[in-house]
Design a protein around this motif. Structure first.
Motif, PDB file in Angstrom:
ATOM      1  N   THR A  15      -8.788   2.175  -2.897  1.00  0.00           N
ATOM      2  CA  THR A  15      -8.066   3.096  -1.608  1.00  0.00           C
ATOM      3  C   THR A  15      -9.044   1.938  -0.299  1.00  0.00           C
ATOM      4  O   THR A  15      -9.911   1.982  -0.487  1.00  0.00           O
ATOM      5  CB  THR A  15      -8.935   4.027  -1.931  1.00  0.00           C
ATOM      6  N   VAL A  16      -8.042   2.246   0.259  1.00  0.00           N
ATOM      7  CA  VAL A  16      -8.499   1.212   1.108  1.00  0.00           C
ATOM      8  C   VAL A  16      -8.226   2.066   2.761  1.00  0.00           C
ATOM      9  O   VAL A  16      -7.151   3.252   2.706  1.00  0.00           O
ATOM     10  CB  VAL A  16      -7.268  -0.212   1.748  1.00  0.00           C
ATOM     11  N   TYR A  58       6.789   2.293   1.596  1.00  0.00           N
ATOM     12  CA  TYR A  58       5.086   1.496   1.323  1.00  0.00           C
ATOM     13  C   TYR A  58       4.959   1.180   2.651  1.00  0.00           C
ATOM     14  O   TYR A  58       5.604   0.721   3.248  1.00  0.00           O
ATOM     15  CB  TYR A  58       4.994   0.754  -0.196  1.00  0.00           C
ATOM     16  N   ILE A  68      -6.290  -4.961   7.084  1.00  0.00           N
ATOM     17  CA  ILE A  68      -7.572  -3.861   5.818  1.00  0.00           C
ATOM     18  C   ILE A  68      -8.739  -3.789   6.310  1.00  0.00           C
ATOM     19  O   ILE A  68      -9.105  -4.883   6.102  1.00  0.00           O
ATOM     20  CB  ILE A  68      -7.439  -4.148   4.884  1.00  0.00           C
ATOM     21  N   TYR A  84      -6.821   0.888   6.876  1.00  0.00           N
ATOM     22  CA  TYR A  84      -6.148  -0.222   7.133  1.00  0.00           C
ATOM     23  C   TYR A  84      -6.196   0.163   8.826  1.00  0.00           C
ATOM     24  O   TYR A  84      -6.207   1.900   9.352  1.00  0.00           O
ATOM     25  CB  TYR A  84      -4.678  -0.781   6.711  1.00  0.00           C
ATOM     26  N   VAL A 143       0.971  -1.445   0.034  1.00  0.00           N
ATOM     27  CA  VAL A 143       0.195  -0.494  -0.074  1.00  0.00           C
ATOM     28  C   VAL A 143       0.526   1.580  -0.254  1.00  0.00           C
ATOM     29  O   VAL A 143       2.231   1.235   0.855  1.00  0.00           O
ATOM     30  CB  VAL A 143      -0.807   0.189   1.295  1.00  0.00           C
ATOM     31  N   LYS A 144       0.745   2.291  -1.056  1.00  0.00           N
ATOM     32  CA  LYS A 144       1.247   3.399  -1.036  1.00  0.00           C
ATOM     33  C   LYS A 144       0.045   4.207  -0.091  1.00  0.00           C
ATOM     34  O   LYS A 144      -0.720   4.694  -0.449  1.00  0.00           O
ATOM     35  CB  LYS A 144       1.296   4.186  -2.283  1.00  0.00           C
ATOM     36  N   ARG A 159      -5.083   5.627   5.682  1.00  0.00           N
ATOM     37  CA  ARG A 159      -5.425   5.775   4.426  1.00  0.00           C
ATOM     38  C   ARG A 159      -4.671   5.479   2.961  1.00  0.00           C
ATOM     39  O   ARG A 159      -3.982   5.766   3.259  1.00  0.00           O
ATOM     40  CB  ARG A 159      -6.617   7.099   3.844  1.00  0.00           C
ATOM     41  N   GLY A 160      -4.799   4.280   2.111  1.00  0.00           N
ATOM     42  CA  GLY A 160      -3.787   4.309   0.782  1.00  0.00           C
ATOM     43  C   GLY A 160      -3.903   3.866   0.048  1.00  0.00           C
ATOM     44  O   GLY A 160      -5.483   3.551  -0.646  1.00  0.00           O
ATOM     45  N   GLU A 161      -3.613   3.750  -1.098  1.00  0.00           N
ATOM     46  CA  GLU A 161      -3.162   3.142  -2.426  1.00  0.00           C
ATOM     47  C   GLU A 161      -3.346   1.791  -2.639  1.00  0.00           C
ATOM     48  O   GLU A 161      -1.280   1.642  -2.458  1.00  0.00           O
ATOM     49  CB  GLU A 161      -3.485   4.040  -3.474  1.00  0.00           C
ATOM     50  N   VAL A 162      -3.956   0.999  -2.661  1.00  0.00           N
ATOM     51  CA  VAL A 162      -2.952  -0.224  -3.306  1.00  0.00           C
ATOM     52  C   VAL A 162      -2.680  -0.241  -4.324  1.00  0.00           C
ATOM     53  O   VAL A 162      -2.436  -0.091  -5.198  1.00  0.00           O
ATOM     54  CB  VAL A 162      -3.872  -1.982  -2.939  1.00  0.00           C
TER      55      VAL A 162
END
Length: 95
Positions: free
Chosen positions: A64-65, A82, A90, A67, A12-13, A37-40
């Motif tokens: 967008t997740v 990352y 998640i 976690y 995740v970024k 929050r971030g993008e896979v």
């Protein structure tokens, strides 16, 4: 991407930390909270079941997740930060 997660792991970024409050005050770098929050950006093949079948992962590249605050391990790839975490860390996918 030069990193491929294994099993049920997800790369995740994380979003950028907030630098300013909604009212316009700047937040000191040591007081900023880690984003949750971030993008896979990469997904493993999935966990193996007891019978040897692959169990699919619920998230996909580009999702967008949300976690946990302390979920995952921080890794640096090509100079960028990352989080490498299990899919179970998640909590939700933002739609």
């Amino acid at each position: 991407m030069s990193l491929k997660p294994l099993g049920d792991r997800v790369l995740v970024k994380p979003d950028e930390a907030e630098h300013k409050t909604k009212s316009g005050l700047y937040i000191a770098s040591n007081a900023q909270e880690k984003p949750q929050r971030g993008e896979v950006v990469a997904v493993g093949a999935g966990k193996l079941s007891d019978s040897g079948d692959r169990l699919p992962i619920d998230v996909h590249v580009g999702d967008t997740v949300i976690y946990g605050k302390f979920g995952g391990n921080e890794v640096k790839v090509n100079g960028e930060d990352y989080l490498l975490m299990r899919a179970d860390d998640i909590y939700a996918i933002e739609e």
